[in-house]
Design a protein around this motif. Structure first.
Motif, PDB file in Angstrom:
ATOM      1  N   ARG A 227     -17.363   2.656 -16.022  1.00  9.74           N
ATOM      2  CA  ARG A 227     -18.459   3.634 -16.046  1.00  9.74           C
ATOM      3  C   ARG A 227     -18.620   4.327 -14.692  1.00  9.74           C
ATOM      4  O   ARG A 227     -18.783   5.544 -14.613  1.00  9.74           O
ATOM      5  N   LEU A 228     -18.617   3.506 -13.643  1.00  6.29           N
ATOM      6  CA  LEU A 228     -18.929   4.017 -12.312  1.00  6.29           C
ATOM      7  C   LEU A 228     -17.639   4.147 -11.504  1.00  6.29           C
ATOM      8  O   LEU A 228     -17.269   3.257 -10.749  1.00  6.29           O
TER       9      LEU A 228
ATOM     10  N   GLU B 267     -15.907   8.501  -7.724  1.00  2.91           N
ATOM     11  CA  GLU B 267     -16.522   9.826  -7.624  1.00  2.91           C
ATOM     12  C   GLU B 267     -17.965   9.814  -8.121  1.00  2.91           C
ATOM     13  O   GLU B 267     -18.849  10.442  -7.524  1.00  2.91           O
ATOM     14  N   ILE B 268     -18.212   9.099  -9.219  1.00  3.25           N
ATOM     15  CA  ILE B 268     -19.580   9.032  -9.746  1.00  3.25           C
ATOM     16  C   ILE B 268     -20.469   8.239  -8.794  1.00  3.25           C
ATOM     17  O   ILE B 268     -21.632   8.589  -8.577  1.00  3.25           O
ATOM     18  N   LYS B 269     -19.940   7.177  -8.199  1.00  2.36           N
ATOM     19  CA  LYS B 269     -20.710   6.417  -7.210  1.00  2.36           C
ATOM     20  C   LYS B 269     -21.127   7.322  -6.051  1.00  2.36           C
ATOM     21  O   LYS B 269     -22.286   7.311  -5.626  1.00  2.36           O
TER      22      LYS B 269
ATOM     23  N   HIS C 284     -21.393  10.554  -6.024  1.00  2.06           N
ATOM     24  CA  HIS C 284     -22.342  11.548  -6.530  1.00  2.06           C
ATOM     25  C   HIS C 284     -23.743  10.957  -6.608  1.00  2.06           C
ATOM     26  O   HIS C 284     -24.712  11.555  -6.102  1.00  2.06           O
TER      27      HIS C 284
ATOM     28  N   LEU D  49     -16.931  16.764 -11.803  1.00  2.00           N
ATOM     29  CA  LEU D  49     -17.557  15.668 -12.540  1.00  2.00           C
ATOM     30  C   LEU D  49     -18.143  16.206 -13.834  1.00  2.00           C
ATOM     31  O   LEU D  49     -18.770  17.265 -13.855  1.00  2.00           O
TER      32      LEU D  49
ATOM     33  N   LEU E  34     -20.875  15.087 -16.174  1.00  2.00           N
ATOM     34  CA  LEU E  34     -21.964  14.130 -16.361  1.00  2.00           C
ATOM     35  C   LEU E  34     -22.871  14.525 -17.523  1.00  2.00           C
ATOM     36  O   LEU E  34     -24.037  14.159 -17.570  1.00  2.00           O
TER      37      LEU E  34
ATOM     38  N   PHE F 224     -24.466   9.038 -19.052  1.00  2.00           N
ATOM     39  CA  PHE F 224     -24.722   9.365 -17.659  1.00  2.00           C
ATOM     40  C   PHE F 224     -26.070  10.051 -17.489  1.00  2.00           C
ATOM     41  O   PHE F 224     -26.696   9.935 -16.435  1.00  2.00           O
TER      42      PHE F 224
ATOM     43  N   GLU G 242     -28.799   8.783 -14.883  1.00  2.02           N
ATOM     44  CA  GLU G 242     -29.445   9.633 -13.884  1.00  2.02           C
ATOM     45  C   GLU G 242     -30.966   9.563 -14.009  1.00  2.02           C
ATOM     46  O   GLU G 242     -31.676   9.592 -12.998  1.00  2.02           O
TER      47      GLU G 242
END
Length: 374
Positions: free
Chosen positions: A49-50, A53-55, A57, A84, A86, A91, A95
């Motif tokens: 999941r993480l 790049e998402i971390k 962000h 990304l 999202l 996600f 958020e």
């Protein structure tokens, strides 16, 4: 990601090895080294999941909203130009959890976690997400606190006194247990909104570490053990911040933790650390009770002696979102005789409870223990 000198915080605040503050940080090596280790493990542990790049962000959002432009810029640069997507509901739920946890930690509730599990998040990824968010709130406050120590000329920023935040007013927990609706020094229980790990599923190393720290019988720590290495490092930071000789008296560190908990509305954390403050300084129990009794919307740094008022003022301003601490507060504390090591202890005790409060508030809730009350 390569960190020169292997200490991100020193790099971001341009701290040279020979500076007084760098030497002082080295006096608290357990906290300093393990803060870097926490960054390393959180941003390297695998998760479907993480992704990295998402971390980055999410971390940039947390740092910006917490009030550290320096840290936000670092994470934005780490993300680079990676596109990304999202828009996935999973996600979007993450958020929403992030935004609430950073800005209104008391408003995190069972429904926010339920939305994550509904969209396919498993416990290990949820705990990683929670640790990522809450660690960056700690990291941001540590950086901004240290930056205040580096200033040589007083600023002329005056901010209003920080007030006590909202706290729980529900008479029962999600599981139907009696829920505390007032801050207290009595011992409380805590129930998780997710499934904690069964101790039987821990490997030998995990069991040994948790046993050493007295965590095997705690639902909270068994929940965090879904990311056991992060838990271990975080525990070492806790020990490095609070269980060290010299510097700020232990009771004042605990008082700062309780003050941060009043800002964030965390009844459970406040109960533990207010009780410890009273145990370490029995003659200050009245001050501890006064802090806990501060009503919503009333100033927290009010009515204590000059030193404790100044300590509370900095601790609560550093706990606010966005951060409200200013150099004037450091100047006053220095005039009152606090050393560089004492100031570092105060900043670290406060910053750590941005992390602690948010984990406790967003993964479960306290309940009243009907028997064996202290």
């Amino acid at each position: 990601m390569s960190i020169p000198n292997n200490d991100l915080i020193n790099e971001l605040i341009e701290l040279t090895p020979e500076s007084n503050l760098s030497i002082t940080r080295n006096e608290r090596a357990a906290a300093t080294d393990n803060t870097q280790a926490a960054f390393d493990i959180i941003f390297s542990v695998d998760s479907s999941r993480l992704t990295p790049e998402i971390k980055y962000h999410f971390a940039s959002i947390v740092a910006e909203q917490t009030g550290s432009a320096t840290l936000a810029y670092f994470y934005q640069q780490s993300l680079g130009q990676h596109p990304l997507n999202l828009t996935d509901p999973a996600f979007k739920a993450a958020e929403k959890y992030l935004q609430t946890l950073v800005n209104h930690p008391k408003q995190t509730d069972y429904q926010l976690l339920n939305a994550l599990t509904h969209h396919g998040w498993i416990e290990s990824d949820i705990i990683l997400l929670a640790q990522l968010i809450t660690f960056v709130t700690y990291q941001a406050r540590l950086i901004e606190g240290l930056r205040l120590l580096q200033q040589h000329e007083p600023s002329h920023i005056h901010t209003p006194l920080i007030t006590a935040g909202q706290w729980n007013n529900h008479p029962q927990t999600h599981q139907g247990k009696p829920s505390p609706t007032a801050f207290t020094q009595e011992q409380l229980g805590w129930e998780a909104w997710l499934n904690a790990r069964d101790p039987q599923t821990l490997d030998a190393d995990e069991t040994q570490v948790m046993k050493k720290f007295g965590q095997l019988n705690s639902e909270y720590f068994l929940l965090l053990a879904h990311q056991s290495k992060i838990l271990e490092i975080r525990t070492l930071i806790d020990r490095g911040v609070f269980y060290t000789a010299g510097g700020l008296p232990r009771w004042e560190r605990e008082f700062a933790a309780a003050a941060a908990s009043k800002v964030n509305g965390c009844i459970y954390c406040a109960s533990v650390h207010a009780r410890k403050a009273s145990q370490y300084a029995k003659d200050r129990r009245t001050d501890v009770e006064k802090l806990l009794a501060t009503p919503v919307g009333s100033a927290l740094a009010d009515g204590f002696d000059e030193r404790l008022t100044a300590i509370t003022d900095l601790a609560t301003a550093l706990s606010a979102t966005p951060i409200q601490a200013n150099h004037q507060q450091i100047v006053l504390l220095r005039k009152l005789g606090l050393s560089e090591l004492e100031l570092l202890d105060l900043i670290q005790s406060t910053a750590f409870f941005s992390w602690a409060n948010r984990l406790m508030l967003s993964l479960g809730e306290p309940f009243q223990i009907e028997e064996n009350k202290e």
